[in-house]
Design an enzyme around this catalytic site. Structure first.
Site, PDB file in Angstrom:
ATOM      1  N   ASP A 248       0.839  -1.193   0.000  1.00 22.67           N
ATOM      2  CA  ASP A 248       0.000   0.000   0.000  1.00 22.67           C
ATOM      3  C   ASP A 248       0.879   1.250   0.000  1.00 22.67           C
ATOM      4  OD1 ASP A 248      -2.341   1.812   0.811  1.00 22.67           O
ATOM      5  OD2 ASP A 248      -3.286  -0.156   0.897  1.00 22.67           O
ATOM      6  N   ASP A 257      -1.384   1.364  18.388  1.00 20.56           N
ATOM      7  CA  ASP A 257      -2.164   0.136  18.328  1.00 20.56           C
ATOM      8  C   ASP A 257      -1.671  -0.817  17.245  1.00 20.56           C
ATOM      9  OD1 ASP A 257      -4.098  -1.270  19.685  1.00 20.56           O
ATOM     10  OD2 ASP A 257      -5.754  -0.640  18.400  1.00 20.56           O
ATOM     11  N   ASP A 270       8.095   2.063   6.685  1.00 17.07           N
ATOM     12  CA  ASP A 270       7.475   2.147   8.011  1.00 17.07           C
ATOM     13  C   ASP A 270       6.845   3.500   8.304  1.00 17.07           C
ATOM     14  OD1 ASP A 270       8.526  -0.385   8.198  1.00 17.07           O
ATOM     15  OD2 ASP A 270      10.230   0.202   9.438  1.00 17.07           O
ATOM     16  N   ASP A 272       3.701   6.375   6.560  1.00 16.31           N
ATOM     17  CA  ASP A 272       2.546   6.388   5.663  1.00 16.31           C
ATOM     18  C   ASP A 272       2.035   7.812   5.484  1.00 16.31           C
ATOM     19  OD1 ASP A 272       0.279   5.854   4.193  1.00 16.31           O
ATOM     20  OD2 ASP A 272      -0.803   4.842   5.808  1.00 16.31           O
ATOM     21  N   HIS A 276      -3.754   5.452   4.002  1.00 11.08           N
ATOM     22  CA  HIS A 276      -4.546   4.315   3.543  1.00 11.08           C
ATOM     23  C   HIS A 276      -3.995   2.984   4.056  1.00 11.08           C
ATOM     24  CE1 HIS A 276      -6.212   1.467   0.504  1.00 11.08           C
ATOM     25  NE2 HIS A 276      -7.241   2.279   0.499  1.00 11.08           N
ATOM     26  N   VAL A 287      -3.313  -4.273  17.480  1.00  7.53           N
ATOM     27  CA  VAL A 287      -3.065  -4.991  18.734  1.00  7.53           C
ATOM     28  C   VAL A 287      -4.374  -5.076  19.522  1.00  7.53           C
ATOM     29  CG1 VAL A 287      -1.682  -5.104  20.832  1.00  7.53           C
ATOM     30  CG2 VAL A 287      -0.707  -4.107  18.733  1.00  7.53           C
ATOM     31  N   ASN A 290      -5.377  -4.796  24.482  1.00  4.41           N
ATOM     32  CA  ASN A 290      -4.276  -4.073  25.118  1.00  4.41           C
ATOM     33  C   ASN A 290      -4.742  -2.788  25.799  1.00  4.41           C
ATOM     34  OD1 ASN A 290      -4.900  -2.739  22.727  1.00  4.41           O
ATOM     35  ND2 ASN A 290      -2.783  -2.117  22.316  1.00  4.41           N
ATOM     36  N   ILE A 294      -8.493  -0.174  19.000  1.00  5.99           N
ATOM     37  CA  ILE A 294      -9.492  -1.066  18.422  1.00  5.99           C
ATOM     38  C   ILE A 294      -9.110  -2.530  18.620  1.00  5.99           C
ATOM     39  CG2 ILE A 294     -10.178   0.611  16.682  1.00  5.99           C
ATOM     40  CD1 ILE A 294      -8.411  -0.997  14.684  1.00  5.99           C
ATOM     41  N   ASN A 376     -14.024  -0.255  -6.279  1.00  4.12           N
ATOM     42  CA  ASN A 376     -15.096   0.620  -5.788  1.00  4.12           C
ATOM     43  C   ASN A 376     -15.888   1.314  -6.888  1.00  4.12           C
ATOM     44  OD1 ASN A 376     -14.152   0.001  -3.270  1.00  4.12           O
ATOM     45  ND2 ASN A 376     -13.204   1.977  -2.882  1.00  4.12           N
ATOM     46  N   ALA A 387      -7.569  -7.516  -8.948  1.00  7.68           N
ATOM     47  CA  ALA A 387      -8.669  -8.362  -8.466  1.00  7.68           C
ATOM     48  C   ALA A 387      -8.956  -9.528  -9.398  1.00  7.68           C
ATOM     49  CB  ALA A 387      -9.932  -7.516  -8.294  1.00  7.68           C
ATOM     50  N   SER A 441     -11.347  -1.559  -0.031  1.00  3.19           N
ATOM     51  CA  SER A 441     -10.040  -1.504   0.620  1.00  3.19           C
ATOM     52  C   SER A 441     -10.133  -1.899   2.082  1.00  3.19           C
ATOM     53  CB  SER A 441      -9.468  -0.080   0.545  1.00  3.19           C
ATOM     54  OG  SER A 441      -8.969   0.205  -0.720  1.00  3.19           O
TER      55      SER A 441
END
Length: 498
Positions: A248, A257, A270, A272, A276, A287, A290, A294, A376, A387, A441
């Protein structure tokens, strides 16, 4: 929303002298406000909202102008009705035309720039192709460098780029005796963030056996029967920590998280700048249990079943090329990925995605499973890459009513189709933040995360066996034919263990 606002505006014009005029005035202003809000949240970049808002407001202005002419009896009521319907039809037709034209140019940067993936015949040198490129002042480079070159023909691929006429280059390449196959090196776009307009009020997930505070925002937990899933998972011990790699825009590996489940392939992957990839990573393997953020498919406790990583194949703007995506699949495979997740794609001009299919086959030989978003565009996913690649597990999106999301491509012509929630999905974004986005996505990493856990319990599980389990244990709906069954994690694990 535009149609509702136009109707309220029309009624306001016609009932302006009656007692209920104020009602239609309020509904018109409310519609205008909601329309602007909807347009703003339907794009991934705020600046892109202005043209959309302007278009809709111009349309409302034209409706108001026609209605004022009818009220003043400059034109008949029926003429006004016909004109308004004609305007809406024209706008719809133009929108469709624009989308088709965008799809046609997606495989090239400009009319006179060409980019091709060229496969040489096995055992043939590149001398003829090098002369061809030199004569036409085209750039020629090896495309792929797989570690297990002897097990694939991907090392026979080259990228040919430069200025030229597409049709002419295609014809000339087809006449070269050393060339086995060639196809446009198509442009790939990250699946856009779509507005969670259909998102219901977040319901409490107090019955869940995990303590992540934002599970009340995760409506998909109930649809996926995640509490049953966690209970099944709690009774299992992973045979390995499976590697799920997100291809991505990168992943924020320092997110609060994600960091405990994150491993780095290369430091440049590492981060972004787009957001996305980080959102997809949280869905697959945030995670869990914890006390932060989420819950996800990764499992709860001190020994997560999966670890997540990133190969950056798209720019900060969310754009890449077919060559870049395939190189990412190869790199993830060579790094030992168990599951490769592709929440990206675009309209394909090729009926046969030979290079993509070769890359997926390369991953399969190494024991990896490859999953992609269906797309989409509310069209047939067989016309979208990657796909439509051979061997791909393709994921459509469903909403809270378990219906195909209005934007999701259909998957009735895809061999291995499955569905997952993809509307108003709450997950991680860079900077220790969380947001809701919609799209296939978002559906794709639900499946990727589950497959990672399945691989941790049975490292020898191959893609055919994995899909058979997902398909037979999935939840059937009235739209299963066009989406595939909705993935059911607890049932899938139970069938795997059995």
């Amino acid at each position: 929303m535009l149609l509702f606002t136009a109707l309220a505006l029309s009624l306001w014009f016609w009932r302006r002298n009656l007692k209920d005029a104020s009602l239609w005035m309020v509904l018109t202003y409310a519609g205008v406000g909601l329309l602007a809000w909807t347009d703003f949240h339907s794009v991934s970049v705020a600046a892109n909202a202005f043209p959309k808002i302007l278009k809709d407001f111009i349309m409302l202005g034209m409706v108001g102008f026609v209605q004022s002419m009818a009220v003043k009896k400059q034109i008949s009521v029926w003429s006004a009705v016909i004109l308004i319907f004609a305007m809406f039809a024209a706008v719809h037709f133009l929108q469709e035309l624009i989308e088709r034209e965008e799809a046609e140019v997606v495989s090239m940067v400009s009319d006179n720039e060409v980019s091709y993936l060229v496969e040489l015949r096995e055992g043939i040198s590149a001398d003829e192709l090098e002369r061809f490129a030199a004569d036409r002042q085209l750039d020629l480079q090896r495309a792929f460098f797989p570690d297990a070159a002897s097990e694939t023909l991907l090392d026979n691929y080259y990228v040919l780029e430069g200025e030229g006429t597409k049709t002419e280059i295609e014809q000339q390449l087809s006449r070269l005796s050393s060339v086995e196959y060639s196809e446009p090196n198509e442009t790939i776009l990250v699946e856009p963030f779509l507005s969670p307009d259909y998102m219901s009020e977040a319901s409490s997930n107090s019955s869940l056996s995990i303590n992540d505070p934002f599970t009340g925002e995760q409506w998909a937990m109930e649809v996926l029967n995640m509490n049953d899933y966690y209970q099944v998972l709690h009774q299992q011990q992973p045979k390995k920590q499976a590697k799920v790699v997100i291809l991505d825009t990168g992943v924020d590996g320092q997110h609060e998280d994600l960091t405990d489940n994150y491993f780095s392939i290369e430091s440049k992957y590492d981060n972004d700048p787009h957001g996305h990839g980080t959102h997809c990573a949280g869905i697959a393997a945030g995670v869990t249990n914890n006390g932060v953020g989420i819950g996800s498919l990764a499992g709860a406790g001190d020994s997560p079943f999966v670890e997540i990583s990133s190969v950056k194949v798209l720019s900060a703007g969310g754009m890449g090329q077919q060559k870049t995506i395939i190189a990412g699949i190869i790199e993830a495979t060579d790094e030992g990925a168990d599951v490769i997740s592709l929440s990206l794609g675009g309209r394909s001009n090729q009926s046969s995605q030979r290079a993509y299919s070769a890359a997926v086959a390369y991953a399969h030989r190494a024991g990896a499973i490859v999953v992609a978003a269906a797309g989409n565009s509310n069209r047939d996913a067989k016309d979208f890459a990657p796909a439509n690649a051979e061997g791909m597990i393709t994921v459509a999106a469903v909403d809270q009513l378990l219906l195909r999301a209005p934007f999701s491509n259909r998957t009735d012509n895809i061999k291995m189709a499955i569905a997952a929630p993809g509307v108003g999905i709450y997950s991680t974004v860079p900077g220790n933040e969380y947001k809701s986005y919609s799209g296939t996505s978002m559906a794709c990493p639900f499946v990727a995360g589950l497959l990672g856990v399945m691989k941790s319990l049975n490292p020898e599980l191959d893609y055919r066996e994995a899909y058979a389990i997902l398909n037979t244990t999935g939840r059937q709906t009235t739209e299963t034919r066009v989406t595939g069954p909705i993935v059911q994690p607890a049932a899938a694990l139970t069938a795997l263990i059995r």
